[in-house]
Design a protein around this motif. Structure first.
Motif, PDB file in Angstrom:
ATOM      1  N   ARG A   5       0.848  -1.108  -0.134  1.00 19.18           N
ATOM      2  CA  ARG A   5      -0.293  -0.096   0.087  1.00 19.18           C
ATOM      3  C   ARG A   5       0.722   1.330  -0.057  1.00 19.18           C
ATOM      4  NH1 ARG A   5      -5.372   0.686   1.024  1.00 19.18           N
ATOM      5  NH2 ARG A   5      -6.068   2.604   2.011  1.00 19.18           N
ATOM      6  N   SER A   6       1.887   1.189   0.865  1.00 17.50           N
ATOM      7  CA  SER A   6       2.752   2.244   0.833  1.00 17.50           C
ATOM      8  C   SER A   6       3.624   2.651  -0.344  1.00 17.50           C
ATOM      9  CB  SER A   6       3.739   2.408   2.087  1.00 17.50           C
ATOM     10  OG  SER A   6       4.408   1.270   1.949  1.00 17.50           O
ATOM     11  N   GLU A   7       3.913   1.612  -1.111  1.00 15.96           N
ATOM     12  CA  GLU A   7       4.747   1.674  -2.165  1.00 15.96           C
ATOM     13  C   GLU A   7       3.877   2.056  -3.375  1.00 15.96           C
ATOM     14  OE1 GLU A   7       6.065  -2.001  -3.019  1.00 15.96           O
ATOM     15  OE2 GLU A   7       7.772  -2.288  -1.875  1.00 15.96           O
ATOM     16  N   ARG A   8       2.535   1.908  -3.427  1.00 19.08           N
ATOM     17  CA  ARG A   8       1.634   2.643  -4.293  1.00 19.08           C
ATOM     18  C   ARG A   8       1.471   3.909  -4.170  1.00 19.08           C
ATOM     19  NH1 ARG A   8      -0.659  -1.254  -7.781  1.00 19.08           N
ATOM     20  NH2 ARG A   8      -0.102  -3.782  -7.056  1.00 19.08           N
ATOM     21  N   ARG A   9       1.779   4.636  -3.058  1.00 19.51           N
ATOM     22  CA  ARG A   9       1.058   5.995  -2.725  1.00 19.51           C
ATOM     23  C   ARG A   9       1.792   7.028  -3.760  1.00 19.51           C
ATOM     24  NH1 ARG A   9       5.469   5.321   0.707  1.00 19.51           N
ATOM     25  NH2 ARG A   9       7.081   6.927   0.767  1.00 19.51           N
ATOM     26  N   GLY A  10       2.893   6.841  -4.340  1.00 20.73           N
ATOM     27  CA  GLY A  10       3.407   7.900  -5.286  1.00 20.73           C
ATOM     28  C   GLY A  10       2.677   7.601  -6.838  1.00 20.73           C
ATOM     29  N   ILE A  11       2.200   6.587  -7.032  1.00 18.15           N
ATOM     30  CA  ILE A  11       1.506   6.378  -8.495  1.00 18.15           C
ATOM     31  C   ILE A  11       0.055   6.455  -8.827  1.00 18.15           C
ATOM     32  CG2 ILE A  11       1.720   4.773 -10.330  1.00 18.15           C
ATOM     33  CD1 ILE A  11       4.267   3.685  -9.503  1.00 18.15           C
ATOM     34  N   GLU A 420       6.960  12.973 -16.043  1.00 17.32           N
ATOM     35  CA  GLU A 420       7.587  14.398 -16.303  1.00 17.32           C
ATOM     36  C   GLU A 420       7.868  14.609 -14.749  1.00 17.32           C
ATOM     37  OE1 GLU A 420       4.712  16.805 -18.247  1.00 17.32           O
ATOM     38  OE2 GLU A 420       5.573  15.995 -20.250  1.00 17.32           O
ATOM     39  N   LYS A 421       7.015  14.235 -13.892  1.00 18.74           N
ATOM     40  CA  LYS A 421       7.210  14.802 -12.528  1.00 18.74           C
ATOM     41  C   LYS A 421       7.794  13.817 -11.559  1.00 18.74           C
ATOM     42  CE  LYS A 421       3.236  18.082 -12.923  1.00 18.74           C
ATOM     43  NZ  LYS A 421       1.996  18.360 -12.249  1.00 18.74           N
ATOM     44  N   LEU A 422       8.252  12.733 -12.075  1.00 23.31           N
ATOM     45  CA  LEU A 422       8.673  11.564 -11.380  1.00 23.31           C
ATOM     46  C   LEU A 422       9.860  12.095 -10.408  1.00 23.31           C
ATOM     47  CD1 LEU A 422       8.919   7.859 -12.449  1.00 23.31           C
ATOM     48  CD2 LEU A 422      11.084   8.708 -11.383  1.00 23.31           C
ATOM     49  N   ASP A 423       9.924  11.432  -9.030  1.00 22.25           N
ATOM     50  CA  ASP A 423      10.977  11.672  -8.156  1.00 22.25           C
ATOM     51  C   ASP A 423      11.102  10.551  -7.372  1.00 22.25           C
ATOM     52  OD1 ASP A 423       8.692  11.835  -6.746  1.00 22.25           O
ATOM     53  OD2 ASP A 423       8.670  13.998  -6.094  1.00 22.25           O
ATOM     54  N   ALA A 424      12.101  11.093  -6.416  1.00 14.81           N
ATOM     55  CA  ALA A 424      12.450   9.638  -5.617  1.00 14.81           C
ATOM     56  C   ALA A 424      11.359   9.271  -4.591  1.00 14.81           C
ATOM     57  CB  ALA A 424      13.658  10.301  -4.458  1.00 14.81           C
ATOM     58  N   HIS A 425      10.467  10.273  -4.134  1.00 16.20           N
ATOM     59  CA  HIS A 425       9.384   9.936  -3.369  1.00 16.20           C
ATOM     60  C   HIS A 425       8.353   8.799  -4.232  1.00 16.20           C
ATOM     61  CE1 HIS A 425       6.240  10.054  -0.332  1.00 16.20           C
ATOM     62  NE2 HIS A 425       5.143  10.340  -1.419  1.00 16.20           N
ATOM     63  N   SER A 426       8.107   9.040  -5.591  1.00 21.53           N
ATOM     64  CA  SER A 426       7.242   8.237  -6.085  1.00 21.53           C
ATOM     65  C   SER A 426       7.852   6.965  -6.555  1.00 21.53           C
ATOM     66  CB  SER A 426       7.163   8.947  -7.744  1.00 21.53           C
ATOM     67  OG  SER A 426       6.702  10.246  -7.833  1.00 21.53           O
ATOM     68  N   LEU A 427       8.951   6.864  -6.523  1.00 17.96           N
ATOM     69  CA  LEU A 427       9.997   5.276  -6.551  1.00 17.96           C
ATOM     70  C   LEU A 427      10.127   4.733  -5.190  1.00 17.96           C
ATOM     71  CD1 LEU A 427      11.925   6.067  -9.650  1.00 17.96           C
ATOM     72  CD2 LEU A 427       9.632   4.796  -9.542  1.00 17.96           C
TER      73      LEU A 427
END
Length: 541
Positions: A5-11, A420-427
């Motif tokens: 669940r936490s892994e999906r929060r950025g996507i 375009e907005k992908l960052d460290a938090h998203s991954l």
């Protein structure tokens, strides 16, 4: 380890975020500020109407000031009529540089607005022409700056159906429009024939549809200097007018209207493709390169980072992934917005199939978007931004507002925006690791993973398996060579040892050869009784 669940929060993207911000229930689009095509057109029309009204007021003001200035110069210091005195400012001195600059800016805006309705300005009604002649005669001059602006704006507000007859429009289009290339492309020629064959079934309405479509294409040839938004507005206006007329003819049968509009869109956009796809008036090409470089810089992103439930070790899943990548790349080779949407839809269906086979159950929207992002990263489609803008500007609105085509296209726009907005938090990475991966200093594949290239695509996975097989074969070959060398050494040592033993035996027990004392047949006493040896005989034939 972080939970799923936490892994999906950025996507994760809520499905409500895909809908129009006006709450109409249709799908929105980032290019339209989150609105659907219907709401966007309404907002655009209102803003344009306000701009036209402001420009009209400015034109009238400029005309009154010029009339007052001309009256003052022709009558000396005499006061102008009361009606003009009440409408003109007391000072009739020339404009300052600031006012001139402001007027020139406003004039440019008026000219831009005029281009929206250039057919109307070219085919002004007799009423407008007579009024223009009367004004010119009364004022005793032609081509004044204020009057020109006012006349242009009057032409803007004259509706197309209030102008000349269709015959006049056809004649004027032929006389004023630039020449259309006689040698059409193979695709354009084929589509034209198919369009004519389709319209034959409609008989009289078909001839009218073909005539209006041809006139529209000829009219668009005169608007190459317009911006992309203005070109889109012209095409969408034509779609709307044609759709309204078809609805009236088919008595509200939306299915027949949609079928005809698909053919109209195919015919028009195939003919206009080279002039409206990635026009020079936009920065689409620059954004294409930026998007391509961005995707290329993210080549290190893995399936695990995006939490994509796809197992490429399964042959059917690997095949679906390859087909999805092929479809999204093939989108650039299509000319019609509907065909480009079909490529996106086919790509999305292959993604859903890959997820379904992997999980053993139907895929959800939360699974689909990360998988679509992964496919876009691996495919790096050519001219992705231009293709999205082309579909947004020139596709029939009904396809983007609802249905599976609209849903998949909206998700593709979300995927591109995420990339375009992908960052460290998203991954779920630390900023330091993200920067090292982006700079190429390290690779996530080099951190002790069991498989050096995990989930990196079927082609790379197969390549890795082949490399492993070659490595094992090399090891086995080396073992065989080592064994052969060892056997050769053992044979040599065995030969030497046998030679030494033989030599020792010969030295210990030397060979004695005794002389022969008698003939071999000396003991045969009856040898004289033996018959003579046989002799060959020759027989005469």
């Amino acid at each position: 380890m972080m939970s799923q669940r936490s892994e999906r929060r950025g996507i994760h993207v809520d499905q409500s975020e895909l809908l129009c911000k006006k709450g109409c229930g249709y799908y929105g689009n980032a290019a339209w500020q989150g609105l659907c095509s219907k709401c966007w057109r309404e907002e655009y029309q209102r803003a344009r109407q306000r701009q036209i009204q402001e420009d009209w007021a400015l034109a009238e003001k400029l005309q009154r000031e010029e009339e007052a200035a001309a009256y003052a110069s022709s009558h000396g210091n005499q006061a102008p009529p009361r009606s003009q005195t009440s409408q003109t400012p007391p000072s009739l001195a020339p404009f300052s540089k600031f006012e001139e600059k402001k007027t020139n800016e406003k004039t440019r805006k008026v000219t831009t607005v005029k281009k929206f309705f250039s057919p109307s300005s070219r085919t002004a009604s007799k009423k407008v022409f007579s009024e223009r002649a009367r004004v010119d005669k009364a004022q005793g001059r032609r081509g004044s700056h204020g009057e020109a602006l006012l006349r242009d704006l009057r032409g803007i507000f004259t509706q197309p159906w209030e102008m000349g007859s269709p015959a006049e429009e056809s004649h004027e289009a032929k006389s004023h429009s630039p020449s259309i290339p006689r040698q059409l492309s193979v695709d354009s020629d084929r589509v034209s024939r198919e369009f004519v064959e389709f319209l034959k079934n409609l008989q009289k309405p078909g001839r009218e549809i073909h005539k209006q479509s041809r006139l529209f294409i000829e009219g668009m040839a005169t608007k190459k200097d317009l911006g992309a938004d203005e070109l889109s507005e012209c095409v969408q206006d034509f779609y709307q007018n044609m759709s309204d007329r078809l609805l009236s003819h088919f008595k509200g049968s939306s299915e027949k209207v949609e079928r005809v509009m698909d053919q109209v869109e195919k015919y028009i956009m195939t003919r206009l493709y080279k002039s409206v796809f990635c026009p020079e008036t936009t920065d689409d090409e620059k954004k294409d390169l930026a998007t391509q470089h961005r995707i290329r810089a993210l080549h290190w992103v893995t399936i695990q980072m995006l939490c994509v439930p796809v197992d490429e070790e399964i042959p059917e899943v690997a095949d679906s992934v390859v087909k999805a990548i092929t479809d999204v790349i093939e989108m650039d080779s299509r000319r019609v917005p509907r065909d480009k949407l079909a490529c996106i839809t086919s790509c999305s269906k292959h993604i859903f199939n890959a997820i379904r086979v992997t999980k053993g159950e139907p895929a959800s929207a939360d699974d689909f978007l990360p998988a679509l992002i992964f496919i876009v990263l691996k495919a790096n489609p050519p001219r992705l931004y231009s293709n999205i803008q082309y579909i947004t500007r020139f596709c029939t609105p009904s396809r983007l507002m609802a249905g599976e085509d609209g849903y998949y296209f909206t998700n593709l726009c979300c995927a591109v925006a995420f990339i375009e907005k992908l960052d460290a938090h998203s991954l779920n990475l630390t900023p330091e690791d993200f920067e090292r991966y982006m700079s190429g200093q390290v690779s996530p594949r080099g951190q002790g993973e069991a498989c050096p290239w995990p989930h990196s695509g079927p082609a790379l996975s197969q390549l890795h398996r082949n490399l492993e097989l070659l490595s094992s074969l090399e090891t086995r070959q080396q073992q065989v060579l080592d064994g052969a060398h060892s056997l050769q050494a053992e044979l040599c040592s065995w030969q030497e040892s046998v030679g030494r033993e033989v030599q020792e035996i010969l030295e210990k027990y030397p060979l004695e050869i005794k002389p022969r004392t008698s003939a071999i047949d000396a003991d045969n006493v009856e040898s004289d009784l033996l018959p003579p040896p046989l002799q060959p005989q020759v027989f005469a034939g």
